[in-house]
Design a protein around this motif. Structure first.
Motif, PDB file in Angstrom:
ATOM      1  N   TYR A  34     -18.301 -62.248  56.393  1.00 24.01           N
ATOM      2  CA  TYR A  34     -16.973 -62.616  55.904  1.00 24.01           C
ATOM      3  C   TYR A  34     -16.309 -61.445  55.183  1.00 24.01           C
ATOM      4  O   TYR A  34     -16.945 -60.756  54.383  1.00 24.01           O
TER       5      TYR A  34
ATOM      6  N   TYR B 234     -13.156 -61.287  52.651  1.00 30.84           N
ATOM      7  CA  TYR B 234     -12.197 -62.102  51.896  1.00 30.84           C
ATOM      8  C   TYR B 234     -10.991 -61.261  51.500  1.00 30.84           C
ATOM      9  O   TYR B 234     -11.132 -60.091  51.131  1.00 30.84           O
TER      10      TYR B 234
ATOM     11  N   HIS C 127     -14.893 -66.426  47.154  1.00 31.47           N
ATOM     12  CA  HIS C 127     -15.850 -65.335  47.306  1.00 31.47           C
ATOM     13  C   HIS C 127     -16.822 -65.306  46.131  1.00 31.47           C
ATOM     14  O   HIS C 127     -18.032 -65.105  46.308  1.00 31.47           O
TER      15      HIS C 127
ATOM     16  N   SER D  49     -20.821 -61.282  52.511  1.00 35.24           N
ATOM     17  CA  SER D  49     -19.392 -61.362  52.198  1.00 35.24           C
ATOM     18  C   SER D  49     -18.966 -60.195  51.324  1.00 35.24           C
ATOM     19  O   SER D  49     -19.751 -59.666  50.534  1.00 35.24           O
TER      20      SER D  49
ATOM     21  N   GLN E 123     -13.674 -63.966  59.516  1.00 37.77           N
ATOM     22  CA  GLN E 123     -15.105 -64.190  59.746  1.00 37.77           C
ATOM     23  C   GLN E 123     -15.498 -63.758  61.151  1.00 37.77           C
ATOM     24  O   GLN E 123     -15.220 -64.448  62.125  1.00 37.77           O
TER      25      GLN E 123
END
Length: 309
Positions: free
Chosen positions: A108, A110, A120, A145, A189
């Motif tokens: 991911y 963000y 996040h 992430s 994503q």
């Protein structure tokens, strides 16, 4: 409450417990079940009447939309996908959580806005997991992430997002349109299928790993048939093609996002499929707020959505 996802076939890894024959038999059952599902969905894909007409989307799947992405914009989305993948090449999470042994991976990126930064920070886990396993999954997703800084973003991304949203907005559910804005983009994503053709139809859980009021998927590499199973008294299997060479994207909103299962059957022998999910907007718990998560569910788990656009 009824499950909003079908009982997993491949998600839970089966471990031998001193009986190799029993373990092998269990693995054969899993493989047979998946083979039967693939056969049924292949038959769906080969039936013209099961292919979605995007000029007349069935009521049970309203909010489903599709777009052809201009070549220069598609290149920008591919660069965004590749940037996030390279950053997390060694820290990707299993697509189906810590218990997923399929080899599929995701990560991911963000965006810099308050809602995205808050999600996040707290991370997320699969709905099916609890206790220590949920904490482990949340930490795995946190490692997979990162926050995207302006220098991380490919040049021209803002304009490409504007054009994509403008193209899809008239097609999606009216109640979801306010979420489909670059200002409300939470995360990008990347999904790497790593040679696995079949992704079982599932519901994206809004308060867990499947966040996003509107979910736009851009075909990055490899072509596939997208699978859709509607809810309600007359459940039906539907499908449509998504061509990476055709620079295609589709959006889930309304009933298509909130009350249908979606999956993938990648082309056999083709380029390994990877895609980019753009997740716009966030749901609130329960039945309150602009986008209540209590309205999301398959098999009676969510409140009736209606058909108004």
């Amino acid at each position: 409450m009824p499950r909003s996802k079908p009982a997993p076939v491949k998600r839970q890894r089966v471990e031998p417990s001193g009986d190799a024959a029993l373990f092998a038999a269990a693995q054969r059952v899993v493989e047979q079940l998946e083979a039967e599902e693939v056969e049924a969905w292949t038959a769906c894909a080969e039936t013209a009447s099961r292919h979605v007409d995007f000029g007349a989307v069935p009521a049970a799947a309203f909010g489903l939309a599709k777009a052809v992405v201009p070549a220069e914009d598609h290149e920008i989305f591919v660069r965004l996908h590749d940037t996030i993948v390279e950053r997390h090449r060694k820290t990707m999470a299993g697509w189906g959580g810590v218990d997923d042994s399929s080899g599929r991976q995701r990560c991911y990126g963000y965006f810099r806005n308050p809602a995205a930064e808050a999600l996040h920070a707290r991370s997320h886990s699969m709905r099916e997991l609890a206790g220590g396993r949920a904490a482990e999954d949340r930490e795995a997703n946190r490692r997979a992430s990162s926050l995207l800084e302006p220098d991380d973003l490919p040049e021209g991304l803002d304009a490409a997002l504007d054009r994509l949203c403008a193209c899809l907005a008239p097609q999606i559910a009216a109640a979801s349109r306010s979420a489909l804005s670059p200002a409300r983009l939470v995360a990008a994503q990347p999904n790497l299928h790593n040679g696995r053709r079949y992704l079982r139809p599932h519901l994206d859980e809004p308060l867990h790993d499947g966040f996003g009021v509107v979910i736009v998927t851009v075909a990055v590499r490899g072509s596939a048939t997208v699978l859709l199973q509607t809810d309600g008294a007359a459940r039906q299997r539907l499908c449509f093609r998504l061509e990476s060479g055709g620079r295609e994207a589709y959006a889930l909103s309304g009933a298509a996002r909130d009350a249908c299962l979606h999956g993938v059957l990648a082309d056999e022998g083709g380029e390994p499929r990877c895609s980019l999910n753009l997740r716009f907007g966030l749901h609130s718990p329960g039945m309150e707020g602009e986008f209540p998560a209590g309205r999301v569910g398959y098999g009676g788990a969510g409140e009736a959505l209606g058909e108004a656009k």
